[in-house]
Design a protein around this motif. Structure first.
Motif, PDB file in Angstrom:
ATOM      1  N   TYR A   1      40.895  22.592  68.036  1.00  0.00           N
ATOM      2  CA  TYR A   1      41.254  21.284  67.244  1.00  0.00           C
ATOM      3  C   TYR A   1      42.316  21.198  66.208  1.00  0.00           C
ATOM      4  O   TYR A   1      42.766  20.230  66.321  1.00  0.00           O
ATOM      5  N   ARG A   2      42.589  22.504  65.768  1.00  0.00           N
ATOM      6  CA  ARG A   2      43.937  22.649  64.993  1.00  0.00           C
ATOM      7  C   ARG A   2      45.248  22.206  65.828  1.00  0.00           C
ATOM      8  O   ARG A   2      46.088  21.646  65.287  1.00  0.00           O
ATOM      9  N   LYS A   3      45.123  22.629  67.040  1.00  0.00           N
ATOM     10  CA  LYS A   3      46.334  22.570  67.826  1.00  0.00           C
ATOM     11  C   LYS A   3      46.398  20.941  68.326  1.00  0.00           C
ATOM     12  O   LYS A   3      47.293  20.341  68.415  1.00  0.00           O
ATOM     13  N   VAL A   4      45.111  20.236  68.468  1.00  0.00           N
ATOM     14  CA  VAL A   4      45.182  18.826  68.896  1.00  0.00           C
ATOM     15  C   VAL A   4      45.513  18.071  67.712  1.00  0.00           C
ATOM     16  O   VAL A   4      46.447  17.054  67.952  1.00  0.00           O
ATOM     17  N   ALA A   5      45.117  18.398  66.422  1.00  0.00           N
ATOM     18  CA  ALA A   5      45.611  17.962  65.171  1.00  0.00           C
ATOM     19  C   ALA A   5      47.162  17.691  65.223  1.00  0.00           C
ATOM     20  O   ALA A   5      47.967  16.862  64.908  1.00  0.00           O
ATOM     21  N   GLU A   6      47.597  18.759  65.274  1.00  0.00           N
ATOM     22  CA  GLU A   6      49.332  19.143  65.321  1.00  0.00           C
ATOM     23  C   GLU A   6      49.904  18.247  66.292  1.00  0.00           C
ATOM     24  O   GLU A   6      51.080  17.683  66.215  1.00  0.00           O
ATOM     25  N   LEU A   7      49.305  18.252  67.588  1.00  0.00           N
ATOM     26  CA  LEU A   7      50.012  17.507  68.683  1.00  0.00           C
ATOM     27  C   LEU A   7      49.804  16.058  68.383  1.00  0.00           C
ATOM     28  O   LEU A   7      50.693  15.352  68.956  1.00  0.00           O
ATOM     29  N   THR A   8      48.800  15.687  67.864  1.00  0.00           N
ATOM     30  CA  THR A   8      48.551  14.005  67.474  1.00  0.00           C
ATOM     31  C   THR A   8      49.573  13.709  66.584  1.00  0.00           C
ATOM     32  O   THR A   8      50.309  12.633  66.849  1.00  0.00           O
ATOM     33  N   GLY A   9      50.153  14.595  65.724  1.00  0.00           N
ATOM     34  CA  GLY A   9      51.130  14.261  64.663  1.00  0.00           C
ATOM     35  C   GLY A   9      52.646  14.135  65.371  1.00  0.00           C
ATOM     36  O   GLY A   9      53.436  13.116  65.327  1.00  0.00           O
ATOM     37  N   THR A  10      52.722  15.209  66.323  1.00  0.00           N
ATOM     38  CA  THR A  10      53.950  15.364  67.186  1.00  0.00           C
ATOM     39  C   THR A  10      54.089  14.035  67.998  1.00  0.00           C
ATOM     40  O   THR A  10      55.276  13.350  68.146  1.00  0.00           O
ATOM     41  N   LEU A  11      52.899  13.630  68.784  1.00  0.00           N
ATOM     42  CA  LEU A  11      53.249  12.538  69.721  1.00  0.00           C
ATOM     43  C   LEU A  11      53.204  11.185  69.072  1.00  0.00           C
ATOM     44  O   LEU A  11      53.867  10.272  69.624  1.00  0.00           O
ATOM     45  N   ARG A  12      52.571  11.128  67.782  1.00  0.00           N
ATOM     46  CA  ARG A  12      52.619   9.809  67.177  1.00  0.00           C
ATOM     47  C   ARG A  12      54.234   9.685  66.702  1.00  0.00           C
ATOM     48  O   ARG A  12      54.684   8.518  66.853  1.00  0.00           O
ATOM     49  N   ALA A  13      54.584  10.614  66.253  1.00  0.00           N
ATOM     50  CA  ALA A  13      55.844  10.519  65.815  1.00  0.00           C
ATOM     51  C   ALA A  13      56.849  10.369  66.960  1.00  0.00           C
ATOM     52  O   ALA A  13      58.216   9.781  66.783  1.00  0.00           O
ATOM     53  N   GLN A  14      56.763  10.756  68.241  1.00  0.00           N
ATOM     54  CA  GLN A  14      57.524   9.996  69.316  1.00  0.00           C
ATOM     55  C   GLN A  14      57.118   8.809  70.001  1.00  0.00           C
ATOM     56  O   GLN A  14      57.715   8.383  70.905  1.00  0.00           O
ATOM     57  N   GLY A  15      56.310   8.096  69.083  1.00  0.00           N
ATOM     58  CA  GLY A  15      56.081   6.935  69.545  1.00  0.00           C
ATOM     59  C   GLY A  15      54.925   6.534  70.380  1.00  0.00           C
ATOM     60  O   GLY A  15      54.461   5.452  70.755  1.00  0.00           O
ATOM     61  N   HIS A  16      53.892   7.474  70.583  1.00  0.00           N
ATOM     62  CA  HIS A  16      52.711   6.993  71.168  1.00  0.00           C
ATOM     63  C   HIS A  16      51.504   6.927  70.623  1.00  0.00           C
ATOM     64  O   HIS A  16      51.466   7.202  69.205  1.00  0.00           O
ATOM     65  N   ASP A  17      50.684   5.684  71.037  1.00  0.00           N
ATOM     66  CA  ASP A  17      49.487   5.390  70.023  1.00  0.00           C
ATOM     67  C   ASP A  17      48.323   6.090  70.457  1.00  0.00           C
ATOM     68  O   ASP A  17      47.591   5.843  71.149  1.00  0.00           O
ATOM     69  N   ILE A  18      48.288   7.205  69.596  1.00  0.00           N
ATOM     70  CA  ILE A  18      47.260   8.313  69.768  1.00  0.00           C
ATOM     71  C   ILE A  18      45.983   7.610  68.854  1.00  0.00           C
ATOM     72  O   ILE A  18      46.189   7.838  67.869  1.00  0.00           O
ATOM     73  N   ARG A  19      44.946   7.296  69.436  1.00  0.00           N
ATOM     74  CA  ARG A  19      44.000   6.645  68.717  1.00  0.00           C
ATOM     75  C   ARG A  19      42.666   7.034  69.198  1.00  0.00           C
ATOM     76  O   ARG A  19      41.576   6.724  68.539  1.00  0.00           O
ATOM     77  N   ARG A  20      42.482   7.975  70.283  1.00  0.00           N
ATOM     78  CA  ARG A  20      41.290   8.434  70.496  1.00  0.00           C
ATOM     79  C   ARG A  20      41.314   9.981  70.907  1.00  0.00           C
ATOM     80  O   ARG A  20      42.565  10.404  71.250  1.00  0.00           O
TER      81      ARG A  20
END
Length: 429
Positions: free
Chosen positions: A214-233
């Motif tokens: 889950y820590r890796k998922v949290a880091e990935l969430t930030g990365t993908l959002r910074a790239q413009g993806h709407d990560i909401r789930r």
């Protein structure tokens, strides 16, 4: 906790003596407790209270229509891994917006059926699958919501056959390639990126592998959002273990699991999806079997039951342990006998337990395999032309057969003999 307890010297399922069911339906059979199923589902609801979430029952653990309807009416979503499981969830009355479609090998026909019938999201596991889904969605003129399953390369420290989060496993895309895969998803027509999916394995008895993933998922969430993806789930999968051997196992509680999710992911303002199966249904079911013979071998005694590996394959496939208890409660200081507990299938692998200490048994006695509600009936077969065994659901003092035992004529009638093998063609000229 479950609702299979001794009362007045006899094992009950809620308020029903199991011997009563055995007398009517015969053995072997599966029996599920509605109260236990609902209690375990609600434990996850309580664990995630205050967070936007959906608890999706993993249909692969127990796909009986009655079980799915019971949980669906309580508000559960469903996690399915095939078109057949999707059809079962829909038939049980679960709306499409509460169904998540997982699995590494979705066909175009399965994608089409889910898009036409309604779906919450597809958990996409590869780029070829993503491209196929795009084509199907475009052909239907609809948009498919997706989460990409990432493989975090975390050792779940569980049985090798049910570990899914290591780099050598077939599941998901390497987390190191996630940014490129999400960019491709955003460019494909007919797809809408809604989240991230991760699932590292089954029967986990320690929260630490979850925490690492889950820590890796949290880091990935930030990365993908910074790239413009709407990560909401964030779909976190399932896998929390249950105590199969009650004497020495103490897996984490759902409340502890929920607290860990809050610590690692609560700050991301995402809807949380989890997909428990075993912890909801495992201890909510038992398998009841009868003793056929007690056989004295050269250096051991065999307890030969009328249940076999085709009815409960987990011991043969995973070396899994199930507690085995008599339906008649033994006295506190009762003698014990040591048995290899086996079935009648013509395989040495048809062995449930070796060197198991049990109260002395005799032909006609009944025993129950505890913690058999998950991956029991769903993995059963008709090997050796042994009919699938009945499933029974108990609620309070009521019980009903929710899958009957087929007759041998019914089983044999499914076969089709080609005309050139008819009786007439085999006669002497």
């Amino acid at each position: 906790m479950d609702h299979f307890l001794y009362r007045d010297g006899n094992l009950f399922a809620e308020d029903v003596p199991l011997a009563e069911i055995a007398a009517e339906v015969g053995t072997p059979f599966y029996c599920y407790s509605a109260a236990t199923l609902l209690r375990h589902f609600r434990l996850f609801e309580e664990a995630l209270a205050g967070l936007p979430h959906l608890v999706c029952f993993a249909v692969k653990s127990n796909s009986n229509q009655a079980v799915l309807r019971l949980l669906g009416q309580a508000g559960a979503g469903m996690d399915v891994v095939s078109g057949g499981e999707y059809a079962r969830a829909k038939a049980a009355g679960v709306p499409g917006d509460r169904i998540v479609f997982s699995g590494v090998g979705k066909t175009r026909a399965e994608m089409r059926a889910a898009l036409e019938g309604g779906i919450r999201q597809f958990n996409v596991e590869s780029e070829p699958e993503m491209e196929a889904l795009s084509e199907v969605a475009v052909s239907l003129g609809v948009t498919a919501p997706i989460a990409v399953r990432v493989n975090p390369d975390v050792d779940a420290k569980t049985h090798a056959k049910i570990a899914t989060g290591k780099s050598e496993n077939k599941f998901g895309i390497p987390i190191s390639r996630a940014a490129a895969v999400y960019a491709r998803a955003a460019a494909l027509p007919g797809l809408e990126v809604v989240g991230i999916d991760v699932h590292i394995g089954s029967q986990l008895t320690d929260l630490e592998p979850f925490r690492q993933a889950y820590r890796k998922v949290a880091e990935l969430t930030g990365t993908l959002r910074a790239q413009g993806h709407d990560i909401r789930r964030l779909d976190l999968g399932g896998g929390l273990g249950i105590p199969y051997a009650r004497s020495n196992e103490a897996p984490p509680l759902p409340l502890d699991y929920g607290a860990m999710i809050r610590e690692e992911l609560g700050h991301l303002d995402c809807e949380i999806e989890i997909e428990p199966g075993r912890l909801i249904s495992g201890n909510a079911g038992i398998m009841v079997s009868g003793v056929i013979y007690v056989k004295a071998g050269e250096d051991r005694s065999f307890l030969i039951l009328d249940a076999a590996m085709n009815d409960l394959v987990r011991p043969s496939m995973y070396d899994a342990h199930h507690d085995i208890v008599p339906l008649v409660e033994p006295a506190p200081a009762a003698d014990q006998a040591r048995y290899d507990v086996v079935g009648p299938v013509c395989e040495t692998g048809d062995t449930f337990a070796r060197g198991r200490d049990l109260p002395p048994c005799a032909p006609g006695d009944l025993v129950a395999f505890r913690s058999a509600g998950a991956y029991g009936a769903v993995m059963s077969s008709e090997y050796n032309t042994r009919p699938l065994i009945p499933e029974v659901l108990v609620q309070g003092g009521d019980w009903a057969v929710i899958r009957p035992r087929p007759g041998l004529d019914e089983i044999i009638a499914r076969d089709r003999v080609p005309g050139w093998l008819s009786a007439a063609s085999g006669e002497d000229a």
